[in-house]
Scaffold this motif. Structure first.
Motif, PDB file in Angstrom:
ATOM      1  N   ALA A 162      37.154 -10.651   5.444  1.00 14.96           N
ATOM      2  CA  ALA A 162      37.586 -11.957   5.951  1.00 14.96           C
ATOM      3  C   ALA A 162      38.974 -11.862   6.571  1.00 14.96           C
ATOM      4  N   SER A 163      39.886 -11.188   5.882  1.00 14.53           N
ATOM      5  CA  SER A 163      41.243 -11.061   6.391  1.00 14.53           C
ATOM      6  C   SER A 163      41.282 -10.202   7.654  1.00 14.53           C
ATOM      7  N   ALA A 164      40.524  -9.096   7.626  1.00 12.03           N
ATOM      8  CA  ALA A 164      40.525  -8.167   8.759  1.00 12.03           C
ATOM      9  C   ALA A 164      39.933  -8.797  10.022  1.00 12.03           C
ATOM     10  N   GLU A 165      39.005  -9.734   9.860  1.00 13.72           N
ATOM     11  CA  GLU A 165      38.331 -10.343  11.010  1.00 13.72           C
ATOM     12  C   GLU A 165      39.037 -11.599  11.525  1.00 13.72           C
ATOM     13  N   HIS A 166      40.136 -11.963  10.877  1.00 11.91           N
ATOM     14  CA  HIS A 166      40.865 -13.161  11.298  1.00 11.91           C
ATOM     15  C   HIS A 166      41.412 -13.002  12.712  1.00 11.91           C
ATOM     16  N   ASP A 167      41.253 -14.035  13.525  1.00 12.91           N
ATOM     17  CA  ASP A 167      41.839 -14.055  14.866  1.00 12.91           C
ATOM     18  C   ASP A 167      42.039 -15.517  15.268  1.00 12.91           C
ATOM     19  N   ALA A 168      43.260 -16.013  15.105  1.00 15.98           N
ATOM     20  CA  ALA A 168      43.571 -17.402  15.439  1.00 15.98           C
ATOM     21  C   ALA A 168      44.459 -17.513  16.674  1.00 15.98           C
ATOM     22  N   TRP A 169      44.586 -16.427  17.411  1.00 13.89           N
ATOM     23  CA  TRP A 169      45.509 -16.394  18.543  1.00 13.89           C
ATOM     24  C   TRP A 169      45.278 -17.555  19.517  1.00 13.89           C
ATOM     25  N   ASP A 170      44.033 -17.808  19.856  1.00 16.57           N
ATOM     26  CA  ASP A 170      43.733 -18.824  20.869  1.00 16.57           C
ATOM     27  C   ASP A 170      44.022 -20.243  20.404  1.00 16.57           C
ATOM     28  N   VAL A 171      44.030 -20.479  19.097  1.00 14.89           N
ATOM     29  CA  VAL A 171      44.232 -21.851  18.616  1.00 14.89           C
ATOM     30  C   VAL A 171      45.661 -22.126  18.175  1.00 14.89           C
ATOM     31  N   LEU A 172      46.487 -21.095  18.052  1.00 16.39           N
ATOM     32  CA  LEU A 172      47.862 -21.324  17.600  1.00 16.39           C
ATOM     33  C   LEU A 172      48.622 -22.319  18.483  1.00 16.39           C
ATOM     34  N   PRO A 173      48.458 -22.300  19.816  1.00 17.17           N
ATOM     35  CA  PRO A 173      49.194 -23.268  20.639  1.00 17.17           C
ATOM     36  C   PRO A 173      48.779 -24.715  20.395  1.00 17.17           C
ATOM     37  N   SER A 174      47.644 -24.928  19.738  1.00 18.63           N
ATOM     38  CA  SER A 174      47.185 -26.296  19.489  1.00 18.63           C
ATOM     39  C   SER A 174      47.783 -26.893  18.213  1.00 18.63           C
ATOM     40  N   ILE A 175      48.518 -26.086  17.436  1.00 13.13           N
ATOM     41  CA  ILE A 175      49.102 -26.577  16.191  1.00 13.13           C
ATOM     42  C   ILE A 175      50.249 -27.537  16.512  1.00 13.13           C
ATOM     43  N   THR A 176      50.181 -28.732  15.945  1.00 12.95           N
ATOM     44  CA  THR A 176      51.179 -29.762  16.229  1.00 12.95           C
ATOM     45  C   THR A 176      52.144 -29.995  15.069  1.00 12.95           C
ATOM     46  N   ALA A 177      51.821 -29.501  13.899  1.00 16.77           N
ATOM     47  CA  ALA A 177      52.702 -29.701  12.743  1.00 16.77           C
ATOM     48  C   ALA A 177      53.998 -28.920  12.926  1.00 16.77           C
ATOM     49  N   PRO A 178      55.137 -29.485  12.542  1.00 22.16           N
ATOM     50  CA  PRO A 178      56.375 -28.703  12.530  1.00 22.16           C
ATOM     51  C   PRO A 178      56.161 -27.447  11.678  1.00 22.16           C
ATOM     52  N   THR A 179      56.537 -26.291  12.201  1.00 22.93           N
ATOM     53  CA  THR A 179      56.162 -25.022  11.578  1.00 22.93           C
ATOM     54  C   THR A 179      57.369 -24.121  11.360  1.00 22.93           C
ATOM     55  N   LEU A 180      57.414 -23.538  10.165  1.00 21.26           N
ATOM     56  CA  LEU A 180      58.406 -22.521   9.823  1.00 21.26           C
ATOM     57  C   LEU A 180      57.677 -21.213   9.548  1.00 21.26           C
TER      58      LEU A 180
END
Length: 254
Positions: A181-199
């Motif tokens: 599960a960890s090795a197959e993770h790929d969220a690159w395309d959706v990261l720009p859609s995150i609207t929450a303030p992020t640290l």
């Protein structure tokens, strides 16, 4: 013991502690809620903390079916639903940070503020650990493999406790399912859609999940901030809690 039900019927253990705004704490790969045991009290003094046992760990069910970070994210939403929490701060470290990326991207209304610790965007854009690190973890001698993991998580100055070295109750098949599960993770395309303030937080000496992933994530998420903890390895939030915990609390309360 409190359990929620995932969409597929899997029973998911969680516990709630403290008072104040809700804060969901998400553990790393092949670990249960024990991951947070050393630092939870400090967060519970300011927040209502929710910790979980991932499917395959602790007191949650351990189905022998494929797992994914998106599924773990859905599990977290099921837990928030069961606890009657509409919106929470979310703090995920290691694989927990991968899961948190999906929560923030796919369930944006449920996330107030987001903290991503020692994690990676995954996929072809993520910076992988070296072949030398992978070899050290794959040693046949279990004691040597454990020692290698300790050295990746903590500096030589740290004498414990060691809460991040895996759930000993996990069956071997569940460990493999977590690894995949960890090795197959790929969220690159959706990261720009995150609207929450992020640290984004990372140790400067992390080679288990290379520090170079931190600026990648920070640049990919709009208006995200980054903080590197000097000299820290992968377990920064435990060994360097005197710096890391106030840092996160201040961000969540700002």
């Amino acid at each position: 013991m409190t359990h929620a039900r995932a969409a597929d019927g899997t029973r998911l253990f969680y516990s709630v502690e403290g008072s104040g705004p809700p804060l969901l704490l998400i553990a790393g790969q092949s670990n249960s809620s024990r991951w947070w045991s050393q630092v939870r009290a400090a967060f519970s003094a300011e927040f209502t903390t929710i910790v979980t046992d991932h499917r395959g760990t602790g007191s949650s069910d351990k189905p022998e079916t494929p797992y994914s970070t998106r599924q773990f994210a859905s599990d977290c939403i099921a837990i928030l639903d069961d606890a009657g929490i509409d919106q929470a701060h979310v703090y995920g470290t290691s694989m927990g940070g991968r899961i948190a990326q999906w929560i923030a991207a796919s369930h944006s209304s449920r996330v107030d503020r987001l903290v991503l610790g020692c994690t990676s965007p995954g996929g072809p854009h993520g910076i992988e650990r070296s072949a030398e690190v992978r070899k050290s973890l794959a040693q046949v001698d279990p004691m040597k493999a454990r020692r290698a993991l300790e050295e990746l998580m903590y500096t030589p100055a740290y004498k414990g406790p060691f809460n991040t070295l895996g759930d000993p109750r996990m069956p071997p098949y569940a460990k493999k399912l977590h690894l995949f599960a960890s090795a197959e993770h790929d969220a690159w395309d959706v990261l720009p859609s995150i609207t929450a303030p992020t640290l984004v937080v990372h140790g400067t000496d992390d080679i288990f999940n290379p520090t170079a992933n931190a600026p990648l994530i920070t640049e990919r998420i709009p208006n995200a901030r980054m903080h590197l903890i000097e000299g820290a390895r992968h377990g920064y939030f435990e060994e360097f809690q005197d710096e890391a915990t106030p840092l996160v609390v201040d961000f969540l309360q700002s």
